[in-house]
Design an enzyme around this catalytic site. Sequence first.
Site, PDB file in Angstrom:
ATOM      1  N   ASP A   1      39.760  41.028  43.723  1.00 53.66           N
ATOM      2  CA  ASP A   1      39.931  40.009  43.058  1.00 53.66           C
ATOM      3  C   ASP A   1      42.082  40.321  42.806  1.00 53.66           C
ATOM      4  OD1 ASP A   1      38.632  38.229  42.753  1.00 53.66           O
ATOM      5  OD2 ASP A   1      37.511  39.938  40.975  1.00 53.66           O
ATOM      6  N   ALA A   2      42.093  41.500  41.926  1.00 55.41           N
ATOM      7  CA  ALA A   2      43.445  41.661  41.465  1.00 55.41           C
ATOM      8  C   ALA A   2      44.701  41.427  42.561  1.00 55.41           C
ATOM      9  CB  ALA A   2      43.491  43.573  41.559  1.00 55.41           C
TER      10      ALA A   2
END
Length: 88
Positions: A57-58
């Site tokens: 997700d980062a």
Amino acid sequence: MQGFTAIALGLIIGFGALGACIGIGIMGSKFLEAAARQPELVPLLQGRMFLLAGLIDAAFLIGVALAMYFAVANPLLGKVLSAAGAGQ
């Protein structure tokens, strides 16, 4: 130039979201397979799965931030406008 920037923004966010969704889906299915095979390792695997989900997700959110940077403060537009002004 603004039209090409809008297309690029859509591609960055769209492909980033697609890759993140596919990556988390594959990782989740492999986690469930591993948990079914060896239930005693679920706490260890669960911690690692959440760590990797955060990293995936980062990477997607870095792409979104970069796309929003180009949407709000387009550094490429200044180069085009200065080149067009120099030609006149």
